[in-house]
Design a protein around this motif. Structure first.
Motif, short mmCIF file in Angstrom:
data_model
loop_
_atom_site.label_atom_id
_atom_site.label_comp_id
_atom_site.label_asym_id
_atom_site.label_seq_id
_atom_site.Cartn_x
_atom_site.Cartn_y
_atom_site.Cartn_z
N PHE A 247 0.84 -1.19 0.00
CA PHE A 247 0.00 0.00 0.00
C PHE A 247 0.88 1.25 0.00
CE2 PHE A 247 -3.22 -2.94 0.79
CZ PHE A 247 -4.46 -2.34 0.81
N LYS A 248 0.42 2.27 -0.67
CA LYS A 248 1.10 3.56 -0.66
C LYS A 248 0.54 4.38 0.50
CE LYS A 248 2.15 7.62 -3.47
NZ LYS A 248 1.94 8.30 -4.77
N LEU A 249 1.36 4.65 1.49
CA LEU A 249 0.93 5.35 2.68
C LEU A 249 1.02 6.85 2.49
CD1 LEU A 249 2.55 3.17 5.49
CD2 LEU A 249 0.31 2.94 4.43
N ARG A 250 0.08 7.56 3.07
CA ARG A 250 0.07 9.01 2.95
C ARG A 250 1.21 9.62 3.76
NH1 ARG A 250 -2.87 13.09 5.76
NH2 ARG A 250 -3.36 14.89 4.44
N ARG A 251 1.50 9.04 4.92
CA ARG A 251 2.61 9.50 5.76
C ARG A 251 3.49 8.28 6.08
NH1 ARG A 251 -0.14 12.51 10.65
NH2 ARG A 251 -1.39 10.62 10.57
N PRO A 252 4.43 7.97 5.24
CA PRO A 252 5.22 6.75 5.43
C PRO A 252 6.03 6.72 6.74
CG PRO A 252 5.51 7.65 3.22
CD PRO A 252 4.79 8.69 4.02
N ASN A 253 6.41 7.88 7.25
CA ASN A 253 7.24 7.93 8.46
C ASN A 253 6.43 8.16 9.72
OD1 ASN A 253 9.61 7.62 6.89
ND2 ASN A 253 9.64 9.83 6.46
N ALA A 254 5.12 8.01 9.65
CA ALA A 254 4.30 8.25 10.84
C ALA A 254 4.56 7.23 11.94
CB ALA A 254 2.82 8.22 10.44
N TRP A 255 5.05 6.04 11.56
CA TRP A 255 5.30 5.01 12.58
C TRP A 255 6.40 5.42 13.56
CZ3 TRP A 255 10.17 2.95 12.95
CH2 TRP A 255 11.03 3.20 11.86
N LYS A 256 7.27 6.34 13.15
CA LYS A 256 8.36 6.76 14.03
C LYS A 256 7.86 7.48 15.27
CE LYS A 256 11.78 7.17 10.32
NZ LYS A 256 12.72 8.07 9.61
N ALA A 257 6.63 8.02 15.19
CA ALA A 257 6.06 8.69 16.35
C ALA A 257 5.80 7.71 17.48
CB ALA A 257 4.78 9.40 15.96
N GLU A 258 5.69 6.41 17.16
CA GLU A 258 5.41 5.42 18.20
C GLU A 258 6.59 5.22 19.15
OE1 GLU A 258 3.97 1.78 16.57
OE2 GLU A 258 2.82 2.79 15.03
N ILE A 259 7.80 5.38 18.64
CA ILE A 259 8.98 5.16 19.51
C ILE A 259 9.37 6.43 20.25
CG2 ILE A 259 9.83 3.33 18.03
CD1 ILE A 259 11.78 5.28 16.80
N GLY A 260 8.67 7.55 19.97
CA GLY A 260 8.90 8.78 20.69
C GLY A 260 10.07 9.58 20.14
N SER A 261 10.20 10.77 20.67
CA SER A 261 11.28 11.65 20.26
C SER A 261 12.59 11.22 20.92
CB SER A 261 10.95 13.09 20.66
OG SER A 261 12.05 13.94 20.41
N PRO A 262 13.74 11.37 20.22
CA PRO A 262 15.02 11.02 20.86
C PRO A 262 15.28 11.79 22.14
CG PRO A 262 15.27 11.31 18.48
CD PRO A 262 13.90 11.74 18.83
#
Length: 287
Positions: A247-262
């Protein structure tokens, strides 16, 4: 009989009978309460009818109702008003009746011409004049039929003008504005759905599935994945399955929000450790 009975009670109450005055006062209060109840019931029913009408009011969809023999150019409305549907249906049936009547008139003209030829032929065979009903009065027979044909053809000309009528610029502007509003409304609806709100479109999409001939060939795992990807989410397990299926995702990097900010990594690790320690203590207590 009853009128005279009540009239006597009214007169006694006016004369100073306390018991009848109390009875009539209670009776008057009961009538007043009944009238108030009827008023509020009528008001509630009126408001309910208005809400139903408001919920089913026609709105412009941004589409076009193309002109035809039965209607001029109109905007597409949903739901389409009954009087417009009735008008189109009535005009279609009337046009069919006129066409059939035109065929009948043409057949009548042919029958008249045949009868006139028959009379002329019979006179020639007899060698003398015979009383004519059609041949000598052909014009009189034709006048009403020609008038009817002219009237019917005039209605066909009006139908043709109705079908050829162009859209006005004001109507086109209104239709384009409705189309833009529809797109904006659907966009807002999708954003609400992505925020987690369950809408009607959410329920309908979840209930959908592949066609029966495709569903019969899917494995249980594939059926599960098909159900998962019908969610609008683009993070977590749903995003993982969507990426797996291409699938072509609208926000491909949205999953990075799950691991939180560095920057919050240390604080989040402390929170995880605290939760795990508390879970272990509770497990020890339970044993």
């Amino acid at each position: 009989m009853s009128q005279g009975l009540y009239l006597g009670k009214f007169k006694k109450a006016n004369a100073g009978d306390k018991r009848l005055q109390d009875d009539l006062r209670r009776f008057s209060g009961a009538i007043k309460a009944r009238n108030e109840r009827a008023y509020w019931f009528a008001l509630a029913e009126k408001e309910r009818a208005w809400q139903i009408r408001l919920a089913n009011r026609p709105i412009m969809t941004g589409g076009l109702l193309r002109p035809s023999f039965a209607n001029r150019p109109l905007p597409r409305l949903k739901p389409q008003p009954e009087h417009i549907s009735g008008m189109i249906r009535k005009r279609r049936l009337a046009r069919e009746r006129r066409m059939q009547r035109l065929v009948d008139i043409q057949e009548d003209i042919q029958d008249l011409e045949f009868e006139a030829e028959l009379e002329i032929g019979a006179a020639k065979l007899a060698g003398k004049e015979v009383e004519s009903v059609y041949a000598d009065h052909m014009e009189e027979w034709m006048i009403p039929l020609r008038q009817q044909k002219g009237m019917i053809r005039a209605t066909f000309a009006r139908d043709q003008r109705r079908r050829d009528e162009p859209y006005s610029q004001e109507m086109l502007d209104a239709i384009k504005a409705a189309r833009r509003e529809k797109i904006a409304n659907k966009t807002r609806e999708l954003e609400r759905e992505r925020r987690g709100e369950v809408l009607r479109r959410t329920i309908l999409r979840r209930r959908k599935g592949p066609p029966a001939h495709v569903l019969a060939l899917l494995t249980p795992e594939q059926r599960k994945m098909d159900k998962v990807v019908r969610n609008v989410s683009e993070v977590g397990y749903v995003a993982q399955i969507k990426r797996k299926l291409g699938f072509k995702l609208r926000r491909p990097n949205a999953w990075k929000a799950e691991i939180g900010s560095p920057k919050d990594e240390e604080r989040l690790n402390r929170m995880v450790t605290k939760v795990l320690d508390e879970s272990e203590r509770r497990a020890e207590r339970s044993t």
